[in-house]
Enzyme design. Structure first.
Site, mmCIF file in Angstrom:
data_model
loop_
_atom_site.group_PDB
_atom_site.id
_atom_site.type_symbol
_atom_site.label_atom_id
_atom_site.label_comp_id
_atom_site.label_asym_id
_atom_site.label_seq_id
_atom_site.Cartn_x
_atom_site.Cartn_y
_atom_site.Cartn_z
ATOM 1 N N PHE A 192 34.060 54.098 -6.527
ATOM 2 C CA PHE A 192 34.096 55.196 -7.489
ATOM 3 C C PHE A 192 35.264 56.121 -7.178
ATOM 4 C CE2 PHE A 192 29.768 53.740 -7.454
ATOM 5 C CZ PHE A 192 29.296 53.914 -8.741
ATOM 6 N N THR A 243 30.427 48.942 -5.208
ATOM 7 C CA THR A 243 31.187 49.551 -6.295
ATOM 8 C C THR A 243 32.018 50.711 -5.744
ATOM 9 O OG1 THR A 243 29.507 48.977 -7.942
ATOM 10 C CG2 THR A 243 31.060 50.719 -8.530
#
Length: 333
Positions: A214, A212
């Site tokens: 960010f 992921t």
């Protein structure tokens, strides 16, 4: 006026809509406003979720000595920074398996924050349960809907019922609080430690390469230099016409600027564009915003010329260059 003139001036038009109400998890007092130090040792970083969430891991990766501040929703993360309750925020923007997080793309336009960095977190989905419970005993597993989808093969083999929660760390908290032996959760190793659960299995996601990305947000932009790699993000809309998007992207290719991300989203407040069609009357099409990340600093003349070229050639509609964000490349966070 030539749209290729290298020294041309340009203006960035920024749109700031009104802010909605919000809710923070836990009280934040006035003393919090002066709790950060210039050396970064007590930087306060907001994130969505509860302690043990992957967003908290991203905050600690970006600022290892920071004080993390949990918020119950993404909107509250933005507001915490805007109201000086925290110094920074981390926001998930895309996952290598689940794709882009569109809600956060929309919120980036709605708030007055700047992207000042990015960080990547490798996702390690773990199956958690009460102490002494074996995974074969589980009949129900709680987690965020995306985590449940990403662990579908493992959950199907176990034959459990999948129950959605707001976030993975919250699932671990509920499992610990309810103390039902046949209920487990999918969350991080840190969540297991925080809520006193056993790790019954690690890396249970279907795709092992699960990452992921960010964004790190702040009130003030970083004034980037040109001595190391940087990214800049822009958002714009285009006038109707054949090849207009091609022409817009070509201004970067002409200056050897690499585009690392292109994302389109329908305009929420003007979703339809009416186009005159002489044969069939007026036709309606979706009107889009384009999010583009390019690998150059706004301190570099080539990046300045590229944006000047875009505007001088009349490719934009009014107020279409909504925001400009610069930050260090991920490896430098």
């Amino acid at each position: 006026m030539s749209c290729l003139m290298p020294g041309e001036d340009f203006t960035l038009v920024v749109v700031f809509p009104l802010w909605p109400t919000f809710h923070l998890v836990g009280p934040l007092s006035a003393i919090d406003l002066s709790s950060s130090l210039s050396d970064g040792s007590k930087v306060r970083v907001a994130y969505q979720g509860l302690p043990g969430a992957y967003s908290e891991a991203a905050a600690l990766r970006a600022y290892p000595e920071c004080e993390t501040v949990p918020c119950d929703e993404f909107e509250a993360v933005f507001k915490a920074v805007e109201l000086w309750l925290v110094d920074k925020a981390v926001l998930p923007i895309e996952n290598s398996v689940g794709g882009s997080i569109h809600r956060n793309y929309d919120l980036l336009l709605f708030h007055r924050l700047h992207i000042v960095g990015e960080v990547q977190v490798v996702v390690n989905h773990c199956l958690l349960g009460l102490p002494g419970v074996r995974k074969e005993e589980l009949k129900r597993v709680l987690s965020h809907p995306q985590a449940l989808d990403q662990c579908e093969m493992t959950l199907n083999k176990l034959g459990v019922t999948k129950v959605s929660t707001n976030d993975s760390a919250g699932a671990a908290q509920i499992t610990a609080a309810e103390r039902v032996r046949d209920t487990g959760a999918i969350a991080s190793v840190r969540a297991a430690e925080i809520y006193g659960l056993d790790v019954l299995a690690e890396r249970i996601q279907d795709d092992t390469d699960n990452i992921t990305r960010f964004l790190i947000l702040a009130r003030e932009p970083i004034i980037p230099g040109s001595d190391r790699p940087h990214k800049t993000s822009i958002v714009f809309s285009l006038e109707e016409g054949p090849g207009v998007l091609f022409k817009a992207l070509a201004v970067f290719a002409l200056r050897n600027i690499n585009l690392s991300k292109i994302e389109s989203r329908p305009q929420r407040y003007r979703p339809l564009r009416i186009v005159d069609d002489s044969n069939k009357g007026s036709a309606k099409y979706f009107d889009y915003l384009f999010y583009v990340d390019f690998e150059a600093s706004m301190a570099e003349p080539r990046a300045q010329y590229a944006l000047a070229h875009l505007q001088a050639c009349g490719l934009f509609s009014i107020c279409s260059l909504l925001t400009l964000k610069g930050r260090a490349a991920a490896d430098n966070c």
